[in-house]
Enzyme design. Structure first.
Site, PDB file in Angstrom:
ATOM      1  CG  HIS A 106      -1.972   0.975   1.306  1.00 23.81           C
ATOM      2  ND1 HIS A 106      -1.745   2.294   1.634  1.00 23.81           N
ATOM      3  CD2 HIS A 106      -3.308   0.862   1.101  1.00 23.81           C
ATOM      4  CE1 HIS A 106      -2.895   2.957   1.638  1.00 23.81           C
ATOM      5  NE2 HIS A 106      -3.862   2.112   1.304  1.00 23.81           N
TER       6      HIS A 106
ATOM      7  CG  ASP B  13      -0.144  -2.502   6.155  1.00 25.15           C
ATOM      8  OD1 ASP B  13      -1.096  -2.557   6.969  1.00 25.15           O
ATOM      9  OD2 ASP B  13      -0.253  -1.982   5.033  1.00 25.15           O
TER      10      ASP B  13
ATOM     11  CD  GLN C 206      -7.359  -4.855   3.834  1.00 29.30           C
ATOM     12  OE1 GLN C 206      -8.373  -5.504   4.076  1.00 29.30           O
ATOM     13  NE2 GLN C 206      -7.408  -3.563   3.546  1.00 29.30           N
TER      14      GLN C 206
ATOM     15  CE  LYS D   2      -7.694  -0.186   5.715  1.00 29.70           C
ATOM     16  NZ  LYS D   2      -8.543   0.071   4.549  1.00 29.70           N
TER      17      LYS D   2
ATOM     18  CB  CYS E  79      -3.782   3.267  -1.691  1.00 26.22           C
ATOM     19  SG  CYS E  79      -4.975   4.583  -1.418  1.00 26.22           S
TER      20      CYS E  79
END
Length: 417
Positions: free
Chosen positions: A129, A206, A209, A232, A369
């Site tokens: 991202h 990261d 998700q 999220k 993104c």
């Protein structure tokens, strides 16, 4: 159920009973919301927790000596304990509240990154991202560090063999997505951590998700930093988490100055509080932190394993349905985690999204993104359907029917379905 989907209901792709739609007031009106990777809808329990925090329970934290402030402070810090338990941190003191994963990554780049010098290297992957690319480019422009990029496998996963080959003693940090926001592939974080540590590098993950669908154990996976965003994870916007190993946080300087992050202030000098307060200048996002804790309680009441199995089954059904349409190209691995990106030959993804919206189906269309990844895929953009707790096979059927309609409108070549 459409004809395309009717053939997908074998035991291998059958979705467990018990969609959670009724828990989510934002889904009223028979809306097929397939954009959870962008932001998740909020269950009523989270909305209630935020409303209560802003209403009858509201007071500042860490400052007041009156009872309600003390009570709110305890709830705020209890939320930090909830997060620590959720990601299996060694202690709540390793949990820093930030506005989101983007701020968390920037904090590491601006604080820990101060120790890097020209010639040091940061290793990313081709599917990152922008929030895990741009902060390192900004650091490169200030310090002269170099950025390496690991390629992908044919099915869109991080090529971990190639990543290991790029590691050198000059590599100081590896920063990768746990789950790709475009392709849904799950990285072998533990393997990458071992490889990074073998050359003396740290690992930042990261987890935006991943946090809503995978069990996260930051200690077992060997991460050094882990970030995720509350919105999220079925929680509010404006709140996220940076987890860092305590020994690392202890050595990192603050990047924002103000109230709450200090021990003493004089015009001659200032001394800083210990982590995590050192990194939490100003009045915090009180209600948002409490909402995040409520969201974590909600997903834990269902179970991360059950959520992941549910979403994986939905992706399998969607891949099978859309894969029968000749003009559709599917991206990413077969076992992607809750996310399916695709393209239709001769149709711009924005047109796909607009036509689906006419039928009450919401997807994401664009570069997500992740413009460098689009270049790897050889497309300017993709359409993306992403699933959550509240989705079911009816949503997949509506997606498939909508894609059939798109191909008819644009005259694309379709299978005999």
């Amino acid at each position: 159920m459409s004809g395309v989907l009717a053939e997908q209901t074998s035991d291998a792709t059958r979705v467990p009973e018990g969609s959670r739609k009724a828990d989510f007031p934002g889904l009223a009106g028979n809306w097929a919301y397939l954009d959870t990777a962008a932001t998740a809808q909020k269950p009523q329990v989270v909305i209630d927790a935020i409303a209560r925090a802003y209403g009858a329970d509201y007071a500042t934290v860490h400052r007041g000596v009156y009872e309600r402030s003390a009570t709110m402070t305890m709830r705020y810090e209890a939320a930090r304990e909830t997060v620590a338990r959720f990601i299996h941190a060694a202690s709540p003191g390793e949990v820093v509240f930030v506005r989101g994963a983007t701020e968390g990554i920037n904090l590491v780049a601006q604080s820990w990154g101060q120790r890097l010098v020209a010639g040091d290297r940061v290793l990313l992957s081709a599917l990152e991202h922008h929030s895990n690319i741009v902060p390192w480019q900004m650091l490169r422009d200030r310090t002269g560090i170099e950025i390496d990029v690991a390629p992908l496998t044919d099915d869109g996963r991080i090529d971990e063999d190639a990543l290991e080959a790029l590691l050198t003693p000059r590599t100081k940090l590896v920063a990768i997505a746990h789950v790709s926001n475009v392709l849904g592939g799950v990285a072998d974080v533990a393997r990458i951590a071992r490889a990074a540590h073998a050359v003396g590098a740290l690992l930042l993950v990261d987890g935006c998700q991943a946090a809503a669908r995978l069990t996260i154990d930051v200690q077992a996976m060997g991460a050094d930093f882990y970030v995720f965003s509350g919105h999220k994870l079925y929680g509010p916007t404006g709140i996220g988490v940076l987890w860092g190993r305590a020994d690392l946080l202890d050595t990192m300087p603050p990047v924002q100055g103000g109230g709450a992050m200090i021990e003493t202030v004089t015009f001659a000098a200032t001394t800083y509080a210990s982590p995590p307060q050192r990194f939490e200048a100003g009045t915090p996002a009180i209600a948002e932190v409490i909402g995040l804790a409520a969201a974590i309680d909600y997903v834990e009441s269902i179970g991360l394993d059950a959520i992941h199995a549910h979403e994986t089954a939905l992706v399998a059904a969607a891949r099978a349905a859309l894969g029968r349409i000749n003009s559709v190209t599917l991206f990413g691995p077969q076992d992607s985690a809750g996310i399916l990106s695709f393209a239709i030959r001769g149709v711009h993804p924005h047109d796909i999204g607009t036509i689906l919206d006419e039928s009450g189906v919401a997807i994401r269309a664009g570069h997500h993104c992740a413009q460098p990844l689009m270049a790897v895929l050889g497309v300017p953009a993709t359409a993306r359907a992403s699933f959550g707790i509240y989705n079911d096979l009816d949503d997949v059927a509506r997606l498939a029917a909508g894609i059939e309609r798109v191909t008819r409108i644009f005259g694309a070549v379709t299978a005999d379905i």
